[in-house]
Design an enzyme around this catalytic site. Sequence first.
Site, short mmCIF file in Angstrom:
data_model
loop_
_atom_site.label_atom_id
_atom_site.label_comp_id
_atom_site.label_asym_id
_atom_site.label_seq_id
_atom_site.Cartn_x
_atom_site.Cartn_y
_atom_site.Cartn_z
N VAL A 14 0.87 -1.20 0.05
CA VAL A 14 -0.08 0.14 0.09
C VAL A 14 0.86 1.22 0.15
O VAL A 14 0.59 2.17 -0.79
CB VAL A 14 -1.11 0.05 1.17
CG1 VAL A 14 -1.81 1.37 1.33
CG2 VAL A 14 -1.98 -1.44 1.22
N VAL A 33 -6.10 20.88 -4.17
CA VAL A 33 -6.09 21.57 -2.51
C VAL A 33 -5.34 22.80 -2.76
O VAL A 33 -5.09 23.49 -1.64
CB VAL A 33 -4.97 20.70 -1.91
CG1 VAL A 33 -5.89 19.13 -1.73
CG2 VAL A 33 -3.65 20.21 -2.63
N VAL A 132 -11.25 -0.46 5.67
CA VAL A 132 -12.22 -1.22 5.59
C VAL A 132 -12.70 -1.30 4.02
O VAL A 132 -12.84 -0.09 3.38
CB VAL A 132 -13.64 -1.06 5.98
CG1 VAL A 132 -14.76 -1.79 5.68
CG2 VAL A 132 -13.29 -0.72 7.83
N GLY A 134 -10.89 -1.95 1.34
CA GLY A 134 -9.94 -1.27 0.21
C GLY A 134 -10.32 0.05 -0.58
O GLY A 134 -10.28 1.07 -0.13
N ASP A 201 -10.38 -11.40 10.45
CA ASP A 201 -10.38 -10.01 9.60
C ASP A 201 -11.76 -9.15 9.52
O ASP A 201 -11.66 -7.93 9.58
CB ASP A 201 -9.60 -10.20 8.22
CG ASP A 201 -9.48 -8.98 7.41
OD1 ASP A 201 -8.46 -8.31 7.54
OD2 ASP A 201 -10.22 -9.05 6.57
N LYS A 205 -13.30 -5.27 10.70
CA LYS A 205 -13.84 -4.46 9.66
C LYS A 205 -15.13 -4.23 10.23
O LYS A 205 -15.89 -3.03 10.29
CB LYS A 205 -13.71 -4.87 8.47
CG LYS A 205 -12.29 -5.09 7.98
CD LYS A 205 -12.28 -5.69 6.56
CE LYS A 205 -10.78 -5.79 6.16
NZ LYS A 205 -10.86 -6.51 4.89
N GLY A 302 -5.50 -4.48 -2.61
CA GLY A 302 -4.52 -4.40 -3.89
C GLY A 302 -3.87 -2.96 -3.41
O GLY A 302 -4.37 -2.12 -2.81
#
Length: 428
Positions: A14, A33, A132, A134, A201, A205, A302
């Site tokens: 990640v 921004v 939670v 992805g 897992d 979540k 992913g």
Amino acid sequence: MKSIKVGLLGLGTVGTGVVRIVENHQEDLFGQVGSPIVIEKIVVQDRSKARNIAVDGDRMTEDVWEVINHPDIDVIVEVMGGVETTKTYILAALEQGKHIVTANKDLMALHGTEILEKAKEKGCDVLYEASVAGGIPIIRTLSEGFSSDRITKIMGIVNGTTNYILTKMSQEGAAYEDVLKEAQALGYAEADPTSDVEGLDAARKMTILATLGFHANVSLDDLAVKGISQVTKEEILYGKRLGYEVKLLGIAERQDDLISVSVQPTMVKKSHPLASVNGVFNAVYVYGEAVGETMFYGPGAGELPTATSVVADLVAVVKNMKLGVNGQRAQAPYKEKKLKTDEQIASKYFVLLHVADKAGVLAQITQVFAEYEVSLESVLQQPNPSNPSAEIIIVTHDASKANMNNVLKHFEGLEVIHQIKSVYRVEG
């Protein structure tokens, strides 16, 4: 123009995705921004390790405190995992007025309330969209999109590994052990798959989603959790014949401020949208009193899907900095937690029994259900040449968990019942 400087804790899958998106999308980020966003320092375990992304060695450090204490870093992005030590780092960063973006579901499930309270005290943002599902923006949807509604139920497929396994078992008739090995070979499952396949897992979540959706401090200890390791291809086949798919569902329900949260393999009616969510994809179904039923679908993990959620949180933090409203979203749970008892938890059930193949058995079984006030929707006797016992499949109407437990306990003492092969909650 002053740039926004970021400290990145972790350069794994990640973390690498975060670097790619921030560096490749500079024009878009600046447009949103009004300032450059710069990853100033990156914490890694080993600076000499070969990586699949080019990063200037001067930007990497093995010392977390060099990032936390860095006077120019405005935001800490935590994607290194871990719980207790990571919690220490996050709280220390908040003490220094640094904003936090994290993808750490374990940290937020176990210590989210404490971290959010500290963030509010210090006027800092703590955003955790990627913790939670992805790439699905479910956290922001619950906290903002449904802020005017009252959520009554959250039901979801929030673990891609188990969904991949159950999909392959359903579509190919494969055995659990064979599909698990395949998932490990493809990198979908860890060498030790316990956290995924035993529902841990998904439970973390669902703790986060239930806490956010119901505004109560739900903890892991409040959840009833069962994984998929005992699910057989035969049970999946029986379910398909009756119009169901087996999915590992997280289910959080609220009725009159009473809450129940669970993770369990569930028979989902094929007509329900969750039944068609296959492979490693995730989906979360949300029921609101005003909006009705909604579903959110997408990749659950992913590099780039998860990193997209992380960077979206980073953009939100920077926008808040520009507006001077940091810390306004760090809302800790404000409602008293009231858990349902087994007498108050109700659902339909799918029951598969192996019984003596003789007259009068079905009458005895239905009498037990009647004794505990469990009505039956359907009863099917399934021939199985390889099983000397008769196989009976029963689907109940809504019944309390307490009454269903009494039925099953009674069955254990009946000689005509050779085995209670499986019991599943039914949804849809």
